[in-house]
Motif scaffolding. Structure first.
Motif, PDB file in Angstrom:
ATOM      1  N   VAL A  53      37.466 -12.161 -40.656  1.00 27.84           N
ATOM      2  CA  VAL A  53      36.798 -12.356 -39.372  1.00 27.84           C
ATOM      3  C   VAL A  53      37.058 -13.785 -38.928  1.00 27.84           C
ATOM      4  O   VAL A  53      36.840 -14.732 -39.677  1.00 27.84           O
ATOM      5  CB  VAL A  53      35.282 -12.096 -39.486  1.00 27.84           C
ATOM      6  N   VAL A  54      37.550 -13.918 -37.709  1.00 29.49           N
ATOM      7  CA  VAL A  54      37.824 -15.240 -37.140  1.00 29.49           C
ATOM      8  C   VAL A  54      36.656 -15.598 -36.233  1.00 29.49           C
ATOM      9  O   VAL A  54      36.226 -14.790 -35.410  1.00 29.49           O
ATOM     10  CB  VAL A  54      39.152 -15.236 -36.353  1.00 29.49           C
ATOM     11  N   THR A  55      36.142 -16.803 -36.414  1.00 28.37           N
ATOM     12  CA  THR A  55      34.978 -17.244 -35.645  1.00 28.37           C
ATOM     13  C   THR A  55      35.328 -18.414 -34.742  1.00 28.37           C
ATOM     14  O   THR A  55      36.279 -19.159 -34.991  1.00 28.37           O
ATOM     15  CB  THR A  55      33.825 -17.663 -36.578  1.00 28.37           C
ATOM     16  N   ARG A  56      34.556 -18.556 -33.707  1.00 25.37           N
ATOM     17  CA  ARG A  56      34.643 -19.730 -32.829  1.00 25.37           C
ATOM     18  C   ARG A  56      33.212 -20.145 -32.536  1.00 25.37           C
ATOM     19  O   ARG A  56      32.408 -19.313 -32.121  1.00 25.37           O
ATOM     20  CB  ARG A  56      35.379 -19.377 -31.532  1.00 25.37           C
ATOM     21  N   HIS A  57      32.919 -21.403 -32.806  1.00 20.36           N
ATOM     22  CA  HIS A  57      31.564 -21.935 -32.629  1.00 20.36           C
ATOM     23  C   HIS A  57      30.548 -21.106 -33.417  1.00 20.36           C
ATOM     24  O   HIS A  57      29.441 -20.838 -32.953  1.00 20.36           O
ATOM     25  CB  HIS A  57      31.170 -22.003 -31.157  1.00 20.36           C
ATOM     26  N   GLY A  58      30.985 -20.624 -34.597  1.00 20.94           N
ATOM     27  CA  GLY A  58      30.104 -19.877 -35.486  1.00 20.94           C
ATOM     28  C   GLY A  58      29.908 -18.414 -35.137  1.00 20.94           C
ATOM     29  O   GLY A  58      29.188 -17.707 -35.824  1.00 20.94           O
ATOM     30  N   LYS A  59      30.549 -17.937 -34.058  1.00 19.14           N
ATOM     31  CA  LYS A  59      30.398 -16.546 -33.649  1.00 19.14           C
ATOM     32  C   LYS A  59      31.702 -15.788 -33.870  1.00 19.14           C
ATOM     33  O   LYS A  59      32.779 -16.293 -33.546  1.00 19.14           O
ATOM     34  CB  LYS A  59      30.004 -16.460 -32.172  1.00 19.14           C
ATOM     35  N   PRO A  60      31.638 -14.577 -34.407  1.00 17.64           N
ATOM     36  CA  PRO A  60      32.853 -13.784 -34.619  1.00 17.64           C
ATOM     37  C   PRO A  60      33.537 -13.471 -33.289  1.00 17.64           C
ATOM     38  O   PRO A  60      32.876 -13.062 -32.324  1.00 17.64           O
ATOM     39  CB  PRO A  60      32.351 -12.490 -35.264  1.00 17.64           C
ATOM     40  N   ILE A  61      34.849 -13.682 -33.239  1.00 21.55           N
ATOM     41  CA  ILE A  61      35.602 -13.357 -32.024  1.00 21.55           C
ATOM     42  C   ILE A  61      36.717 -12.351 -32.286  1.00 21.55           C
ATOM     43  O   ILE A  61      37.232 -11.734 -31.366  1.00 21.55           O
ATOM     44  CB  ILE A  61      36.193 -14.610 -31.349  1.00 21.55           C
TER      45      ILE A  61
END
Length: 112
Positions: A28-36
């Protein structure tokens, strides 16, 4: 399941592909701690698509074993439905055909 930031994924893309493609890892790739995004092996998605036509035909066939008083009517309706599914999609004429055969329409406001 492994997680990494988008920046980590960008920097380690070759390693990421090896983990997912050859070792079967899901990442799972996250951005700013959220999964994207979720990366999975291409082989992970080789399951057969859901076949509505086959399922409806199977139910219609097995209704022949039923003692229920309305089993024949249900079987006829399911066979009718199965005959109007092509490639997983309902025929564009199914609504019109349904109304002509059964005298009612499931969506009265829709054009027939």
């Amino acid at each position: 399941m492994k997680q990494m930031t988008a920046e980590e994924a960008r920097r380690n893309f070759a390693d990421l592909l090896n983990e997912v493609g050859f070792r079967g890892e899901e990442v799972v790739v996250t951005r700013h701690g959220k999964p994207i995004a979720k990366l999975v092996s291409a082989e992970a998605d080789e399951s057969e698509p859901f076949d509505y036509e086959k399922v409806a035909a199977d139910y219609a066939e097995v209704l022949g074993l039923s003692n229920a008083p309305d089993a024949t009517q249900w079987a006829d309706a399911l066979r009718w439905f199965a005959s109007r599914i092509h490639g997983g999609h309902q025929s564009i004429y199914a609504g019109r055909d349904f109304t002509e055969r059964f005298g009612v329409h499931p969506y009265p406001g829709d054009p027939v």
